[in-house]
Design a protein around this motif. Structure first.
Motif, short mmCIF file in Angstrom:
data_model
loop_
_atom_site.label_atom_id
_atom_site.label_comp_id
_atom_site.label_asym_id
_atom_site.label_seq_id
_atom_site.Cartn_x
_atom_site.Cartn_y
_atom_site.Cartn_z
N PRO A 1 0.86 -1.34 0.01
CA PRO A 1 0.05 -0.02 0.01
C PRO A 1 0.92 1.19 0.16
O PRO A 1 0.40 2.34 -0.76
CB PRO A 1 -0.65 0.01 1.39
CG PRO A 1 -1.02 -1.53 1.57
CD PRO A 1 0.52 -2.03 1.01
N PHE A 2 2.20 1.36 0.63
CA PHE A 2 2.73 2.25 0.81
C PHE A 2 3.27 2.47 -0.55
O PHE A 2 3.53 4.06 -1.18
CB PHE A 2 4.21 2.41 1.80
CG PHE A 2 4.78 3.31 2.08
CD1 PHE A 2 4.34 4.39 3.15
CD2 PHE A 2 5.74 3.90 1.26
CE1 PHE A 2 5.23 5.47 3.39
CE2 PHE A 2 6.68 5.09 1.38
CZ PHE A 2 6.16 5.92 2.63
N ALA A 3 3.97 1.59 -1.12
CA ALA A 3 4.56 1.91 -2.50
C ALA A 3 3.40 2.12 -3.52
O ALA A 3 3.80 3.10 -4.53
CB ALA A 3 5.20 0.56 -2.89
N GLU A 4 2.28 2.00 -3.77
CA GLU A 4 1.22 2.18 -4.31
C GLU A 4 1.10 3.80 -4.31
O GLU A 4 0.62 4.43 -5.16
CB GLU A 4 0.27 1.21 -4.19
CG GLU A 4 0.27 -0.30 -4.83
CD GLU A 4 -1.02 -0.89 -4.24
OE1 GLU A 4 -1.75 -0.68 -3.57
OE2 GLU A 4 -1.12 -2.17 -4.85
N LYS A 5 0.82 3.79 -2.81
CA LYS A 5 0.67 5.40 -2.71
C LYS A 5 1.60 6.23 -3.27
O LYS A 5 1.48 7.32 -3.76
CB LYS A 5 0.60 5.71 -1.15
CG LYS A 5 0.53 7.11 -0.67
CD LYS A 5 -0.93 7.47 -0.49
CE LYS A 5 -1.49 8.98 -0.25
NZ LYS A 5 -2.46 9.37 -1.01
N GLU B 1 1.11 6.43 -7.26
CA GLU B 1 -0.17 6.58 -7.34
C GLU B 1 -0.43 7.36 -8.64
O GLU B 1 -1.33 6.78 -9.33
CB GLU B 1 -0.93 7.21 -6.14
CG GLU B 1 -0.76 8.70 -5.95
CD GLU B 1 -1.65 9.33 -4.66
OE1 GLU B 1 -2.41 8.48 -4.17
OE2 GLU B 1 -1.42 10.46 -4.53
N ASP B 2 0.26 8.17 -9.13
CA ASP B 2 0.23 8.74 -10.60
C ASP B 2 0.39 7.89 -11.57
O ASP B 2 -0.29 8.20 -12.53
CB ASP B 2 1.00 10.01 -10.60
CG ASP B 2 0.74 11.17 -9.65
OD1 ASP B 2 -0.26 11.00 -8.87
OD2 ASP B 2 1.58 12.20 -9.36
N LEU B 3 0.93 6.74 -11.39
CA LEU B 3 1.06 5.67 -12.22
C LEU B 3 0.28 4.80 -12.22
O LEU B 3 0.52 3.52 -13.12
CB LEU B 3 2.58 5.34 -12.55
CG LEU B 3 3.49 6.51 -12.50
CD1 LEU B 3 5.22 5.97 -12.27
CD2 LEU B 3 3.54 7.16 -13.64
N SER B 4 -0.64 4.84 -11.59
CA SER B 4 -1.51 3.51 -11.18
C SER B 4 -2.26 2.84 -12.42
O SER B 4 -2.69 1.69 -12.45
CB SER B 4 -2.61 3.82 -10.15
OG SER B 4 -3.60 4.80 -10.49
N ALA B 5 -2.34 3.69 -13.47
CA ALA B 5 -3.04 3.12 -14.57
C ALA B 5 -2.24 2.72 -15.78
O ALA B 5 -2.73 1.94 -16.76
CB ALA B 5 -3.97 4.36 -15.31
N PHE C 1 2.71 -1.27 -16.45
CA PHE C 1 3.90 -1.59 -15.63
C PHE C 1 3.84 -1.54 -14.08
O PHE C 1 4.79 -1.81 -13.37
CB PHE C 1 5.30 -1.10 -16.10
CG PHE C 1 5.30 0.40 -16.09
CD1 PHE C 1 5.43 1.29 -15.01
CD2 PHE C 1 4.99 1.29 -17.17
CE1 PHE C 1 5.51 2.66 -15.07
CE2 PHE C 1 4.99 2.66 -17.28
CZ PHE C 1 5.19 3.30 -16.12
N PHE C 2 2.44 -0.96 -13.82
CA PHE C 2 2.43 -0.67 -12.34
C PHE C 2 2.71 -1.41 -11.35
O PHE C 2 3.35 -1.56 -10.17
CB PHE C 2 1.03 0.16 -11.90
CG PHE C 2 0.65 0.66 -10.77
CD1 PHE C 2 1.33 1.70 -10.28
CD2 PHE C 2 -0.08 0.02 -9.89
CE1 PHE C 2 1.14 2.31 -9.06
CE2 PHE C 2 -0.44 0.57 -8.43
CZ PHE C 2 0.30 1.78 -7.97
N SER C 3 2.18 -2.79 -11.50
CA SER C 3 1.90 -3.76 -10.41
C SER C 3 3.61 -4.48 -10.53
O SER C 3 4.10 -4.42 -9.21
CB SER C 3 1.16 -4.99 -10.69
OG SER C 3 1.41 -5.96 -11.59
N GLY C 4 4.16 -4.54 -11.76
CA GLY C 4 5.58 -4.89 -11.57
C GLY C 4 6.47 -3.90 -10.73
O GLY C 4 7.54 -4.13 -10.20
N LEU C 5 6.29 -2.47 -11.03
CA LEU C 5 6.67 -1.44 -10.54
C LEU C 5 6.76 -1.61 -8.92
O LEU C 5 7.53 -1.49 -8.18
CB LEU C 5 6.40 -0.09 -10.81
CG LEU C 5 6.97 1.16 -10.31
CD1 LEU C 5 8.42 1.23 -10.43
CD2 LEU C 5 6.23 2.69 -10.90
#
Ligand code: GTP
Ligand code: MG
Length: 148
Positions: free
Chosen positions: A43-47, A50-54, A57-61
């Motif tokens: 959750p912290f890395a996703e936050k 967050e601007d790249l969530s769409a 490569f987001f989940s790999g990032l």
């Protein structure tokens, strides 16, 4: 003075580049105002990204950022946001100039060693996220040898 958020990603830590990277910012004349060696959760890395969530490569990032400890830092100095990005080099190491961190040490975009805030707004947000207690309070005693 301006501050930016810089993070050495897990590959930079694993490859023993922490000292070199810190040294480049120190030798330039920027001031280290925050430093943490930590593992972050999903959750912290996703936050943070967050601007790249769409992006595809987001989940790999996020997997990459949570794969090991990172070095989170606040660096301070005149134009440190833009100059820090220049020291880091282009996002894709295939296009990063030699002499930049990514140009010297990385090959692929998904293992590009280091993060730096891209604007005053993202620097403010990222420093608040990673350093809720704010920067360390100290003043360099060589300031007048760096700035006229
Ligand atoms: P950061 O300083 O890490 O934010 O990099 P940046 O500002 O130079 O690039 P951006 O914010 O657009 O992308 C964030 C990170 O996502 C990059 O540093 C890469 O690690 C990763 N990334 C960006 N684009 C791609 C891509 O096309 N493929 C993969 N695998 N990763 C990407
Ligand atoms: Mg970015």
């Amino acid at each position: 003075m301006e501050q930016t958020f810089i993070m050495i990603k897990p590959d930079g830590v694993q490859r023993g580049l922490v000292g070199d990277i810190i040294s480049r910012f120190e030798k330039k004349g920027f001031y280290l105002k925050g430093l943490k060696f930590i593992n972050v959760d999903r959750p912290f890395a996703e936050k943070h990204y967050e601007d790249l969530s769409a992006k595809p490569f987001f989940s790999g990032l996020v997997d990459y950022i949570i794969s090991g400890p990172v070095v989170a830092m606040i660096w301070e100095g005149k134009n440190v946001i833009l100059t820090g990005r220049k020291i880091i080099g282009a996002t894709n190491p295939a296009e990063s100039a030699p002499g930049t961190i990514r140009g010297d040490y990385a090959i692929e975009i998904g293992r590009n060693i280091i993060h730096g805030s891209d604007s005053a707004e993202s620097a403010r947000k990222e420093i608040a996220l990673w350093f809720p207690d704010g920067p360390a309070n100290w003043q360099s005693s060589v300031h007048h040898w760096i700035y006229e």
